[in-house]
Design a protein around this motif. Sequence first.
Motif, PDB file in Angstrom:
ATOM      1  N   SER A 266       0.826  -1.209   0.000  1.00 41.90           N
ATOM      2  CA  SER A 266       0.000   0.000   0.000  1.00 41.90           C
ATOM      3  C   SER A 266       0.858   1.257   0.000  1.00 41.90           C
ATOM      4  CB  SER A 266      -0.924   0.009   1.221  1.00 41.90           C
ATOM      5  OG  SER A 266      -0.179  -0.001   2.429  1.00 41.90           O
ATOM      6  N   SER A 267       2.052   1.158   0.584  1.00 38.24           N
ATOM      7  CA  SER A 267       2.984   2.287   0.566  1.00 38.24           C
ATOM      8  C   SER A 267       3.719   2.366  -0.767  1.00 38.24           C
ATOM      9  CB  SER A 267       4.000   2.173   1.706  1.00 38.24           C
ATOM     10  OG  SER A 267       3.382   2.299   2.963  1.00 38.24           O
ATOM     11  N   GLN A 268       4.002   1.203  -1.355  1.00 40.99           N
ATOM     12  CA  GLN A 268       4.688   1.194  -2.642  1.00 40.99           C
ATOM     13  C   GLN A 268       3.887   1.941  -3.706  1.00 40.99           C
ATOM     14  OE1 GLN A 268       5.356  -2.979  -3.436  1.00 40.99           O
ATOM     15  NE2 GLN A 268       7.369  -2.973  -2.445  1.00 40.99           N
ATOM     16  N   LYS A 269       2.564   1.901  -3.587  1.00 39.19           N
ATOM     17  CA  LYS A 269       1.709   2.569  -4.570  1.00 39.19           C
ATOM     18  C   LYS A 269       1.907   4.085  -4.600  1.00 39.19           C
ATOM     19  CE  LYS A 269      -1.930  -0.947  -4.305  1.00 39.19           C
ATOM     20  NZ  LYS A 269      -3.346  -1.232  -3.935  1.00 39.19           N
ATOM     21  N   ASN A 270       2.477   4.618  -3.511  1.00 41.52           N
ATOM     22  CA  ASN A 270       2.695   6.062  -3.440  1.00 41.52           C
ATOM     23  C   ASN A 270       4.000   6.495  -4.105  1.00 41.52           C
ATOM     24  OD1 ASN A 270       0.319   6.482  -1.879  1.00 41.52           O
ATOM     25  ND2 ASN A 270       1.416   5.844  -0.038  1.00 41.52           N
ATOM     26  N   PHE A 271       4.749   5.521  -4.632  1.00 45.07           N
ATOM     27  CA  PHE A 271       6.039   5.822  -5.250  1.00 45.07           C
ATOM     28  C   PHE A 271       6.054   5.338  -6.696  1.00 45.07           C
ATOM     29  CE2 PHE A 271       6.814   5.771  -0.748  1.00 45.07           C
ATOM     30  CZ  PHE A 271       7.781   6.745  -0.539  1.00 45.07           C
ATOM     31  N   GLU A 272       6.891   5.983  -7.499  1.00 40.68           N
ATOM     32  CA  GLU A 272       7.073   5.561  -8.879  1.00 40.68           C
ATOM     33  C   GLU A 272       8.559   5.561  -9.223  1.00 40.68           C
ATOM     34  OE1 GLU A 272       4.618   8.221 -11.020  1.00 40.68           O
ATOM     35  OE2 GLU A 272       5.709  10.030 -10.420  1.00 40.68           O
ATOM     36  N   LEU A 273       8.939   4.638 -10.082  1.00 40.77           N
ATOM     37  CA  LEU A 273      10.338   4.504 -10.460  1.00 40.77           C
ATOM     38  C   LEU A 273      10.832   5.784 -11.120  1.00 40.77           C
ATOM     39  CD1 LEU A 273      12.792   2.577 -10.682  1.00 40.77           C
ATOM     40  CD2 LEU A 273      11.935   1.942 -12.950  1.00 40.77           C
ATOM     41  N   LYS A 274      11.955   6.270 -10.647  1.00 43.47           N
ATOM     42  CA  LYS A 274      12.527   7.506 -11.167  1.00 43.47           C
ATOM     43  C   LYS A 274      13.314   7.223 -12.442  1.00 43.47           C
ATOM     44  CE  LYS A 274      14.156  11.776 -11.150  1.00 43.47           C
ATOM     45  NZ  LYS A 274      13.292  12.945 -11.437  1.00 43.47           N
ATOM     46  N   THR A 275      13.082   8.009 -13.467  1.00 40.47           N
ATOM     47  CA  THR A 275      13.866   7.915 -14.704  1.00 40.47           C
ATOM     48  C   THR A 275      14.838   9.087 -14.732  1.00 40.47           C
ATOM     49  OG1 THR A 275      12.162   9.143 -15.917  1.00 40.47           O
ATOM     50  CG2 THR A 275      12.044   6.737 -15.967  1.00 40.47           C
ATOM     51  N   TRP A 276      16.057   8.800 -15.168  1.00 38.13           N
ATOM     52  CA  TRP A 276      17.116   9.801 -15.124  1.00 38.13           C
ATOM     53  C   TRP A 276      17.564  10.214 -16.523  1.00 38.13           C
ATOM     54  CZ3 TRP A 276      17.727  11.317 -10.215  1.00 38.13           C
ATOM     55  CH2 TRP A 276      17.486  10.402  -9.191  1.00 38.13           C
ATOM     56  N   ASP A 277      18.006  11.458 -16.624  1.00 39.84           N
ATOM     57  CA  ASP A 277      18.690  11.888 -17.839  1.00 39.84           C
ATOM     58  C   ASP A 277      20.108  11.323 -17.816  1.00 39.84           C
ATOM     59  OD1 ASP A 277      16.491  13.359 -18.617  1.00 39.84           O
ATOM     60  OD2 ASP A 277      17.163  15.184 -17.575  1.00 39.84           O
ATOM     61  N   ASP A 278      20.747  11.270 -18.957  1.00 40.51           N
ATOM     62  CA  ASP A 278      22.108  10.736 -19.040  1.00 40.51           C
ATOM     63  C   ASP A 278      23.039  11.476 -18.081  1.00 40.51           C
ATOM     64  OD1 ASP A 278      21.349   8.934 -20.942  1.00 40.51           O
ATOM     65  OD2 ASP A 278      22.020  10.138 -22.655  1.00 40.51           O
ATOM     66  N   GLY A 279      23.737  10.696 -17.239  1.00 36.61           N
ATOM     67  CA  GLY A 279      24.704  11.274 -16.317  1.00 36.61           C
ATOM     68  C   GLY A 279      24.114  11.875 -15.066  1.00 36.61           C
ATOM     69  N   GLU A 280      22.777  11.864 -14.922  1.00 38.68           N
ATOM     70  CA  GLU A 280      22.148  12.486 -13.758  1.00 38.68           C
ATOM     71  C   GLU A 280      22.281  11.620 -12.516  1.00 38.68           C
ATOM     72  OE1 GLU A 280      17.858  14.544 -12.532  1.00 38.68           O
ATOM     73  OE2 GLU A 280      18.017  13.305 -14.334  1.00 38.68           O
ATOM     74  N   TRP A 281      22.330  10.307 -12.683  1.00 40.44           N
ATOM     75  CA  TRP A 281      22.427   9.363 -11.557  1.00 40.44           C
ATOM     76  C   TRP A 281      23.407   8.257 -11.950  1.00 40.44           C
ATOM     77  CZ3 TRP A 281      21.538   8.999  -6.599  1.00 40.44           C
ATOM     78  CH2 TRP A 281      21.432   7.747  -5.973  1.00 40.44           C
ATOM     79  N   ASN A 282      24.507   8.130 -11.192  1.00 38.30           N
ATOM     80  CA  ASN A 282      25.573   7.224 -11.592  1.00 38.30           C
ATOM     81  C   ASN A 282      25.862   6.108 -10.593  1.00 38.30           C
ATOM     82  OD1 ASN A 282      26.197   8.691 -14.014  1.00 38.30           O
ATOM     83  ND2 ASN A 282      27.172  10.250 -12.727  1.00 38.30           N
ATOM     84  N   TYR A 283      25.070   6.038  -9.509  1.00 40.75           N
ATOM     85  CA  TYR A 283      25.360   5.009  -8.509  1.00 40.75           C
ATOM     86  C   TYR A 283      24.917   3.632  -9.006  1.00 40.75           C
ATOM     87  CZ  TYR A 283      25.619   2.473  -4.149  1.00 40.75           C
ATOM     88  OH  TYR A 283      25.930   1.546  -3.189  1.00 40.75           O
ATOM     89  N   ARG A 284      25.798   2.645  -8.877  1.00 39.88           N
ATOM     90  CA  ARG A 284      25.502   1.295  -9.350  1.00 39.88           C
ATOM     91  C   ARG A 284      25.489   0.292  -8.204  1.00 39.88           C
ATOM     92  NH1 ARG A 284      25.410   0.919 -14.739  1.00 39.88           N
ATOM     93  NH2 ARG A 284      26.160   2.745 -15.890  1.00 39.88           N
ATOM     94  N   ASN A 285      24.623  -0.699  -8.343  1.00 41.01           N
ATOM     95  CA  ASN A 285      24.527  -1.771  -7.366  1.00 41.01           C
ATOM     96  C   ASN A 285      25.833  -2.557  -7.330  1.00 41.01           C
ATOM     97  OD1 ASN A 285      23.938  -4.601  -6.409  1.00 41.01           O
ATOM     98  ND2 ASN A 285      21.934  -3.682  -6.070  1.00 41.01           N
ATOM     99  N   ARG A 286      26.363  -2.775  -6.129  1.00 38.05           N
ATOM    100  CA  ARG A 286      27.661  -3.450  -5.995  1.00 38.05           C
ATOM    101  C   ARG A 286      27.624  -4.890  -6.500  1.00 38.05           C
ATOM    102  NH1 ARG A 286      30.354  -1.861  -0.130  1.00 38.05           N
ATOM    103  NH2 ARG A 286      30.773   0.339  -0.593  1.00 38.05           N
ATOM    104  N   GLN A 287      26.474  -5.552  -6.309  1.00 38.37           N
ATOM    105  CA  GLN A 287      26.378  -6.957  -6.705  1.00 38.37           C
ATOM    106  C   GLN A 287      26.143  -7.121  -8.210  1.00 38.37           C
ATOM    107  OE1 GLN A 287      24.867  -5.947  -3.665  1.00 38.37           O
ATOM    108  NE2 GLN A 287      26.663  -6.854  -2.687  1.00 38.37           N
ATOM    109  N   THR A 288      25.250  -6.323  -8.761  1.00 40.33           N
ATOM    110  CA  THR A 288      24.859  -6.508 -10.157  1.00 40.33           C
ATOM    111  C   THR A 288      25.629  -5.612 -11.125  1.00 40.33           C
ATOM    112  OG1 THR A 288      23.100  -4.835 -10.059  1.00 40.33           O
ATOM    113  CG2 THR A 288      22.534  -7.077  -9.360  1.00 40.33           C
ATOM    114  N   GLY A 289      26.150  -4.500 -10.621  1.00 33.26           N
ATOM    115  CA  GLY A 289      26.823  -3.556 -11.496  1.00 33.26           C
ATOM    116  C   GLY A 289      25.865  -2.679 -12.281  1.00 33.26           C
TER     117      GLY A 289
END
Length: 301
Positions: A266-289
């Motif tokens: 019910s809380s997840q419904k209040n959020f939406e996946l963020k889409t980024w412009d190129d270079g706006e977000w660069n953090y990567r998951n350590r396990q998956t890359g």
Amino acid sequence: MSDENDKTEAEKARAEIDKKYEKLLAAATGTDTNNLEIESDNSENQEPSPSNIVDMMLGKSSGKTLDSETMILETQKRIWKAIKQGGAEYYGIISESDEFLRKHVNEKIPMAVMFVDLVGSTNMSLSLPEEKVAMIVSSFAQEMAISVKQHNGFTLKFVGDAVIGYFIHQSALMASDNAISCAQNMIKIIEDGINPILNNYDYPDLFIKVGIDYGESMVMRYGKDKVRAHVDLLGPVMNIAAKVQNKAKPQQIMIGEDIFNKIHPSSQKNFELKTWDDGEWNYRNRQTGKLYPVYASKIKQ
């Protein structure tokens, strides 16, 4: 003529607010309890003593969960008092975190971490006297810390106009839900509790940005002194919470995938996946890359 009428109406509104809260302050100090109507607990048919009223006004919790309307009212009492008396008295909050962390030095603890930042404080400092800015920032930070406590969290520290909190529970799901509920409550406190009082005294509206994620943090002590040496938290979750907070819009909560996967549907419904412009977000998951997914709360239009 219109401007004079508007000014008169504003003065009347302030007079009504002053009259209302002066009664509360008088009751709190024990000088006048005759005109104060207090709602008693249904299970206890007795009015709270003046000392209990003081605890309520200073934010001291009786251990009961407060409903939203009561929390808003108590926030307004404290903000009004801060404006009228040049600062509000708040009970110690940081010491509770300090005491907890000293018991867990060098341990890795799973937790939800929250960064809350006050928007526009720089512009505020350019338009208001320093003492008023200090009063507003201090009151804001303390109100956010009270919300953290009321949602079973700890306030780690205040950094300028930012508040850092964390939430720990045997259940990662519960810790995550507590953090999200706290963030939502903070926005409500700003909108319905703090801003209406500030507006009546010609102060600008406040806005916040919140960033949250879940993961392990290492408890560090900077020095050998077990009592006085500074203790703090270190770990990727601290960095991510800070980074997503910086990307949020005013009155918005941004969260990492690790906490999104743990909160109630019910809380997840209040959020939406963020889409980024190129270079706006660069953090990567350590396990998956892969680029680490971030979710943003839906802002009211």
